[in-house]
Each structure stands twice: as C-alpha cells, then as structure tokens.
Design an enzyme around this catalytic site. Sequence first.
Site, mmCIF file in Angstrom:
data_model
loop_
_atom_site.group_PDB
_atom_site.id
_atom_site.type_symbol
_atom_site.label_atom_id
_atom_site.label_comp_id
_atom_site.label_asym_id
_atom_site.label_seq_id
_atom_site.Cartn_x
_atom_site.Cartn_y
_atom_site.Cartn_z
ATOM 1 N N CYS A 283 -1.158 3.814 -6.441
ATOM 2 C CA CYS A 283 -2.080 2.744 -5.305
ATOM 3 C C CYS A 283 -2.281 1.501 -5.958
ATOM 4 C CB CYS A 283 -3.358 3.671 -5.515
ATOM 5 S SG CYS A 283 -4.692 2.754 -4.565
ATOM 6 N N CYS B 298 0.804 -1.223 -0.055
ATOM 7 C CA CYS B 298 0.154 -0.200 0.077
ATOM 8 C C CYS B 298 0.821 1.263 0.003
ATOM 9 C CB CYS B 298 -1.118 -0.160 1.246
ATOM 10 S SG CYS B 298 -1.729 1.274 1.507
#
Length: 264
Positions: free
Chosen positions: A189, A75
């Site tokens: 992302c 992440c």
Amino acid sequence: MSDSRPVLVADSGIGGLSVAREIRKARPDLAMVYVADDAAFPYGNWREGELTDHVVDLVAGLAREHDPQAVVIACNTASTLVLPGLRARLQVPVVGTVPAVKPAAERTASGLISILATPGTVKRDYTFELIHQFAPEVAVTLVGATRLAALAEDKLGQRPVDPDLLAAEIAPCFKEKNGRRTDKIVLGCTHYPFLIEEMRQAAPWEVEWIDPAPAIARRLAAVIAPAGEGAARGRGDLYLRTSGSVAEGLPFIFDAPAPDGGSV
Ligand code: DGL
C-alpha cells in the site's frame, strides 16, 4: 522531444506521494497533477465493482481536464482492479502499482515473506496471480491491515500515530517456522512507506521492507518521452483533493526519507 504535459498521479489520499517523490527524483523536469481522492478514502474497504467504476470515471474525467502525458495509479488497491478499464478509456500510458511480490520472492533467504496491504488488495485475484507466478516456492503471508493507511494519513496530517495500534497491525506479518523467520515484508500500500520508522521500531526483529515506488518511477520514465535538453516545465504541480481543495505545488513530504532497501 520532451513533452511539457504533466503526469497525473492518483491515490485515495497521501499514499501516492511516496510514488510521486520517486518520480520527482527520477524525472525532476516533470510537472505532476496529484489527486488525493480523500472523499472516497479508504479504497481498501470498497466493493470491487463500485471501486472500479468510481476510479475509472474519476481518472478519465481528470485526464480530460488536465491533458496528461501519462497516468500513474499510485495505489495498489485500485491498480489491482482498474488498469484494463483505464487503458481502454485513455490514449496515454497508464502505469499501475502492485505489490512487489517478485523482488521479495527473489531476495528472501528464509523462504518466508509477508505482503502487508489493505483488506481489498489481499483479497484480489490479481494478488493471488502474482504469488502464483512469482513466489510459488515461497511461504507467503497475506496481511490485510484495516487501519494502517489511516495511521499514515494521521502522520502526514501531523496527528499522533498510536504505536500500539500500529504494532498490532503489523504483528501478523512476523512468522516463525522451523527456526526460520519472515525476512521480507512487501509494502503493498503506497501509504505505508510514510510509517517506515514506526514500523521498524515496532518490529519484533529486523526485516527488509520492500517499497515498489522506485520501480514505478522507472517504469514511468520508460514509457514517456525522455527529458529534452534544458527541459522546462510546461506547467507547475497541482495538488487536488476530491473533498474540495486545489493547491499549487505538492506537499512537503518530498523531504521525508524513503525506506532503505526500497530499490526494487
Ligand atoms: N494507498 C492505497 C494503496 O496503495 C490504499 C489506501 C486506501 O485504503 O485507500 O493500496
């Protein structure tokens, strides 16, 4: 000597599975404990200090429980904050995921690149530092997408993805300046690679979408013990959701195509 302990892979939701599938390709012998911190999704909207404390505590707790040989923070939003804190708490290698600014800056022909990420990631000093270090001569557009990660969750949850919303989210990435156009878009992302087909369709012109997942898998392979001969998995995969469920095995998306040109 190979190590039969699993690798702990963490994200706010399904996004980190785009990293997990590259880990599986690179090291099929490794068992993974995947944590989708869906009770806290989306990380992109959290305040920095609170997110740091939350993720460090969560991952350190899971590491105590599952005894991994390495941790992958799959992440960007979390990695821009938590890596020093986690490395201080854990005895095993911690591999992070940060926007692939360097390869985008090296490969751009037009000199215009965009970083498509969460609102959190595009505000971080970490991201500014990457740009300063690796793309000083390049025009970088930072796009904080507020709904794209949720659209990826929709897709993998087999709910319809709103094409207009998706087009509006990616539109600010496409810039034209003195006859030149954006030619590289960094997928900042880990959720976004799952929307690659929809983004290609909505794009006003063709660009290269850069996904750092293969590079993260290579980095992990470099910091852990190599696969032993005939290495057998010590344990099976586990899929944990912080909202409640625990499942044996990882979700089906390992068969979904990875974006082209993603070999950072
Ligand atoms: N997958 C996460 C990332 O790479 C973010 C999604 C979220 O906002 O939780 O940044």
